[in-house]
Design a protein around this motif. Structure first.
Motif, mmCIF file in Angstrom:
data_model
loop_
_atom_site.group_PDB
_atom_site.id
_atom_site.type_symbol
_atom_site.label_atom_id
_atom_site.label_comp_id
_atom_site.label_asym_id
_atom_site.label_seq_id
_atom_site.Cartn_x
_atom_site.Cartn_y
_atom_site.Cartn_z
ATOM 1 N N SER A 198 -9.550 0.898 2.770
ATOM 2 C CA SER A 198 -10.582 0.202 2.008
ATOM 3 C C SER A 198 -11.104 1.152 0.947
ATOM 4 N N PHE A 199 -11.199 0.666 -0.273
ATOM 5 C CA PHE A 199 -11.664 1.475 -1.403
ATOM 6 C C PHE A 199 -13.047 0.960 -1.785
ATOM 7 N N LEU A 200 -14.072 1.780 -1.602
ATOM 8 C CA LEU A 200 -15.446 1.376 -1.876
ATOM 9 C C LEU A 200 -15.871 1.961 -3.217
ATOM 10 N N TYR A 210 -13.488 5.636 -13.378
ATOM 11 C CA TYR A 210 -13.001 4.314 -13.004
ATOM 12 C C TYR A 210 -11.533 4.126 -13.383
ATOM 13 N N THR A 211 -11.113 4.715 -14.494
ATOM 14 C CA THR A 211 -9.699 4.644 -14.858
ATOM 15 C C THR A 211 -8.851 5.303 -13.791
ATOM 16 N N TYR A 212 -9.311 6.452 -13.292
ATOM 17 C CA TYR A 212 -8.611 7.133 -12.196
ATOM 18 C C TYR A 212 -8.529 6.215 -10.981
ATOM 19 N N ASP A 213 -9.655 5.638 -10.592
ATOM 20 C CA ASP A 213 -9.669 4.774 -9.409
ATOM 21 C C ASP A 213 -8.684 3.618 -9.563
ATOM 22 N N ARG A 214 -8.684 2.979 -10.735
ATOM 23 C CA ARG A 214 -7.789 1.828 -10.947
ATOM 24 C C ARG A 214 -6.321 2.228 -10.823
ATOM 25 N N ILE A 252 -5.000 4.821 -9.277
ATOM 26 C CA ILE A 252 -4.658 5.236 -7.920
ATOM 27 C C ILE A 252 -4.493 4.013 -7.017
ATOM 28 N N ILE A 253 -5.389 3.054 -7.128
ATOM 29 C CA ILE A 253 -5.275 1.830 -6.329
ATOM 30 C C ILE A 253 -3.962 1.118 -6.647
ATOM 31 N N GLU A 254 -3.635 1.028 -7.918
ATOM 32 C CA GLU A 254 -2.383 0.388 -8.325
ATOM 33 C C GLU A 254 -1.174 1.132 -7.756
ATOM 34 N N ALA A 255 -1.205 2.465 -7.822
ATOM 35 C CA ALA A 255 -0.083 3.259 -7.319
ATOM 36 C C ALA A 255 0.052 3.132 -5.804
ATOM 37 N N LEU A 256 -1.076 3.127 -5.085
ATOM 38 C CA LEU A 256 -1.020 2.959 -3.633
ATOM 39 C C LEU A 256 -0.391 1.618 -3.273
ATOM 40 N N GLN A 272 -1.776 -1.464 1.773
ATOM 41 C CA GLN A 272 -2.664 -2.613 1.618
ATOM 42 C C GLN A 272 -4.060 -2.067 1.319
ATOM 43 N N VAL A 273 -4.510 -2.266 0.097
ATOM 44 C CA VAL A 273 -5.782 -1.699 -0.353
ATOM 45 C C VAL A 273 -6.778 -2.826 -0.603
ATOM 46 N N GLU A 274 -7.874 -2.796 0.122
ATOM 47 C CA GLU A 274 -8.963 -3.735 -0.107
ATOM 48 C C GLU A 274 -10.050 -3.021 -0.911
ATOM 49 N N VAL A 275 -10.446 -3.616 -2.017
ATOM 50 C CA VAL A 275 -11.475 -3.032 -2.876
ATOM 51 C C VAL A 275 -12.803 -3.728 -2.609
ATOM 52 N N HIS A 276 -13.829 -2.940 -2.363
ATOM 53 C CA HIS A 276 -15.163 -3.474 -2.092
ATOM 54 C C HIS A 276 -16.140 -2.940 -3.151
ATOM 55 N N ALA A 277 -16.849 -3.842 -3.807
ATOM 56 C CA ALA A 277 -17.846 -3.458 -4.806
ATOM 57 C C ALA A 277 -19.174 -3.181 -4.117
ATOM 58 N N LEU A 278 -19.795 -2.069 -4.463
ATOM 59 C CA LEU A 278 -21.033 -1.646 -3.804
ATOM 60 C C LEU A 278 -22.284 -1.977 -4.595
ATOM 61 N N GLY A 279 -22.128 -2.485 -5.809
ATOM 62 C CA GLY A 279 -23.296 -2.772 -6.620
ATOM 63 C C GLY A 279 -23.554 -1.689 -7.644
#
Length: 360
Positions: free
Chosen positions: A11-13, A25-29, A31-35, A41-48
């Motif tokens: 899970s990516f928070l 944020y570019t890094y996060d995007r 990395i998530i795409e590469a994983l 299986q990557v679930e992205v959760h927005a924290l606000g």
């Protein structure tokens, strides 16, 4: 990515907007795409919004997200939020496998008063004590985590990747076209750059600044005032926020890249400049010396407007030196990792963290 991780889950928070156009944020995007491309299986959760100074609503939302994660979940949390979630991190440390993604420590942000700086340091130190692993984006940041009590054995360095890009063609004009890609915040040093260029108005140059003008509205407003006061409105263009797909055109048309930051956890825009063979003028702050080889750029002390002006003047008046730096940048681009390679290293770091016992 050579290794496959089919069936692995995390899970990516993420605080704020994952689609925001900043380096973190570019890094996060990517990395998530590469994983995901390698089978995760990557679930992205927005924290606000509002991190690292979240309102009660964002904290309550974050608590709900964390409490809903299943027991044993591998939870990767962007450090912009994790550093102020110390109580929540320890409350769930036995149940979840925390991994902190630290772009740069929160207490190193420019402009903090001493009390706020100390509070951020203490909360991040406590939060990091609850993790199975920490992933950082530069060797410099890895070394800096000693001050937070994080054992080196729990730290993995995964520098940002770049994609193959053609060398910049340049402006083709008589004067230099300088490019700065960075959000308009005090840490990036735009005000210093305006001051340095103000006394070089008899030279031929333009400066194109690409980056959000709304992330720190007060900083952006003060910068506009400084540009107007110096009579530089026709020489310095603030393009505002641009999507990732729009940036290549700016790099392609530039003759050199300038970023007078007071601190960088890596400096993704600098790596993008190197990937296009652009000479770099920057500072010796944070991880920048790790990112920019001496052959590819001139690094001056952070906050030193005289040294910055001197470097810019030489860049404008010494074409042979400029060509030398360009050759250095062209050599450096061959050593830059791809996002595919960075994603593979990130995946390995996650697997290593999963196998470690709880830290406290």
């Amino acid at each position: 990515m050579s290794a496959r991780f089919d069936g692995m889950r995390c899970s990516f928070l993420v605080p704020g907007d994952l689609n925001a156009h900043t380096g973190g944020y570019t890094y996060d995007r990517h990395i998530i795409e590469a994983l995901r491309a390698s089978g995760w299986q990557v679930e992205v959760h927005a924290l606000g919004d509002g991190f690292p100074s979240p309102a009660a609503e964002a904290l309550a939302r974050t608590a709900r997200v964390v409490e809903a994660l299943p027991d044993g979940a591998l939870a990767v949390v962007d450090g912009l939020a994790f550093g102020v979630l110390d109580e929540l991190a320890h409350r769930h440390a036995q149940r979840l496998r925390w991994v902190a993604l630290v772009h740069h420590p929160l207490s190193l942000e420019t402009g903090l008063d001493p009390a706020r700086q100390r509070a951020l340091y203490e909360s991040e130190r406590r939060a990091l004590a609850a993790v199975r692993g920490v992933i950082v984006t530069s060797p410099f940041t890895a070394r800096g985590l000693d001050a937070f009590g994080v054992p080196p054995s729990r730290v993995a360095v995964v520098v940002p990747g770049t994609e193959a890009a053609p060398p910049a063609t340049g402006s083709g004009g008589e004067g230099l076209s300088l490019l700065c890609v960075a959000t308009l915040t005090p840490r990036k040093g735009h005000a210093l750059l305006v001051e340095a260029l103000a006394s070089l108005q008899d030279r031929a140059w333009t400066l194109h600044c690409v980056g959000s003008k709304t992330m720190d509205a007060a900083c952006a407003s003060a910068l506009c005032d400084a540009i107007d006061k110096r009579g530089l409105r026709e020489r310095i263009v603030l393009h505002g926020d641009k999507a990732e797909g729009e940036l290549p055109a700016f790099y392609a048309a530039a003759d050199a890249f300038v970023l007078p930051s007071f601190h960088e956890g890596y400096g993704m825009a600098l790596a993008e400049a190197l990937a296009r063979g652009l000479p770099v003028i920057s500072t010796r702050a944070g991880a920048i010396p790790d990112t920019v080889p001496t052959e590819a750029g001139e690094l001056v002390p952070a906050g030193d407007v005289v040294a910055l002006r001197t470097a810019l003047l030489r860049l404008m008046e010494d074409p042979a030196w400029r060509a030398q730096l360009r050759a250095g940048a062209m050599a450096a681009r061959r050593a830059l990792p791809t996002w595919r390679q960075s994603g593979a290293r990130f995946a390995t770091a996650l697997v290593d963290a999963m196998q470690r016992p709880h830290a406290t």
